[in-house]
Design a protein around this motif. Sequence first.
Motif, short mmCIF file in Angstrom:
data_model
loop_
_atom_site.label_atom_id
_atom_site.label_comp_id
_atom_site.label_asym_id
_atom_site.label_seq_id
_atom_site.Cartn_x
_atom_site.Cartn_y
_atom_site.Cartn_z
N ILE A 249 -29.74 13.16 -0.25
CA ILE A 249 -29.67 14.62 -0.35
C ILE A 249 -30.14 15.06 -1.73
CG2 ILE A 249 -28.13 16.63 -0.35
CD1 ILE A 249 -26.38 15.14 1.67
N HIS A 250 -29.61 14.41 -2.76
CA HIS A 250 -30.06 14.63 -4.15
C HIS A 250 -29.60 13.44 -4.99
CE1 HIS A 250 -30.65 16.24 -8.16
NE2 HIS A 250 -31.40 17.19 -7.61
N PRO A 251 -30.47 12.92 -5.86
CA PRO A 251 -30.10 11.74 -6.67
C PRO A 251 -28.82 11.92 -7.48
CG PRO A 251 -32.46 12.16 -6.84
CD PRO A 251 -31.87 13.32 -6.08
N ASN A 252 -28.49 13.17 -7.84
CA ASN A 252 -27.30 13.41 -8.67
C ASN A 252 -26.05 13.78 -7.87
OD1 ASN A 252 -28.74 12.97 -11.04
ND2 ASN A 252 -29.20 15.13 -11.34
N LEU A 253 -26.16 13.88 -6.56
CA LEU A 253 -25.02 14.36 -5.79
C LEU A 253 -23.76 13.51 -5.97
CD1 LEU A 253 -23.70 16.32 -3.88
CD2 LEU A 253 -24.77 15.11 -1.94
N PRO A 254 -23.84 12.17 -6.11
CA PRO A 254 -22.60 11.43 -6.35
C PRO A 254 -21.82 11.91 -7.58
CG PRO A 254 -24.35 9.91 -5.76
CD PRO A 254 -24.99 11.25 -5.95
N LEU A 255 -22.54 12.45 -8.57
CA LEU A 255 -21.87 12.94 -9.77
C LEU A 255 -21.22 14.30 -9.55
CD1 LEU A 255 -24.55 11.94 -12.45
CD2 LEU A 255 -22.42 10.74 -11.86
N ARG A 256 -21.51 14.93 -8.43
CA ARG A 256 -20.83 16.18 -8.04
C ARG A 256 -19.87 15.93 -6.89
NH1 ARG A 256 -23.12 22.16 -8.33
NH2 ARG A 256 -23.97 22.18 -10.44
#
Length: 326
Positions: A262-269
């Motif tokens: 979905i987005h490379p940074n989504l785990p950080l959100r």
Amino acid sequence: MGYEWALREKSLNIDGKMVRIANLMGSEQQKDLSEPPNCEGYGRIRHFKIHRYDDWSADPLPNLPAATALGRSPDDTLKAQVFQIAACNWNCWYCFVDADRKNADRANSKFFSAEQLIELMLQEESSPDVIDLSGGQPDIAPEWTLWMMEALIQRGLERDVFLWNDDNLSIDFFKRFLSENQISRMTEYPKYARVGCFKGFDPSSFSFNTSAPPERYDAQFDIFSSFLDFGFDMYAYVTFTSEQINDLQIRMNAFVDRLQKIHPNLPLRTVPLKIEAFSPTKLRMTDTRRRALQNQYDVHREWRCILESRFSERERLLPIDKVSLD
């Protein structure tokens, strides 16, 4: 989708712009509240605490997004006014809400307009500047959020009150029943964010947690992605209770892969929710579910290991609302 449609019909009055709100007085849930229900029993005050547990990840939601939107420094504890729609299409065994407050039962709920809910809140001795639209599943009636925005604007409160919206990522009623113009108006609302909760980290844990067919696991990612495409400020929760914890590394890597697709940074959100046995939960407890409460710690450790392997310390320490999903 038949049950979802039936719940929507019982929970929504389109002509009157009203939704059915749960009355928490006399519920099992009331026993767990730190303050008695307010707003004549149809609301409650929730204290969102960032550092609640020593053995679990911090939960900065919605504290950090709210503080940034309202132009103030974040506090470890955030006070919010919660209203719960009296409808949910999932049957999560760990839910802190009584079953008869989620099935649009007329005996335990009442129709309110957005204006009436805001008036009830403002009549309280001390009304917070954060409103949490919860449930249940608020997106049974996605119009509710729009009506709350309109009512806050009418009151001149759109820049003074932060609106937070829960979603269990189960249905696509948002794009079924709202027009492009309505969605656009919502994305332009100045102080609003929403969180979608992944009810498990693979089809097996998802089905165990929700009692829904495992094939509905994949839809969660499509629904979350659609909200990002609309342009909403999105965050995620995930629950780690699982019947079994075999092949954890493989399963968790696959989950993080899906988030990063979905987005490379989504785990950080994405914030893991620690599941506890609330008063309504205790009525549904079994030996398997007790094991799942213990299993979540192993799953949580694997989650943290994988994030450490994929993101630098600087990235992991970035405030959640500063993580870009553009």
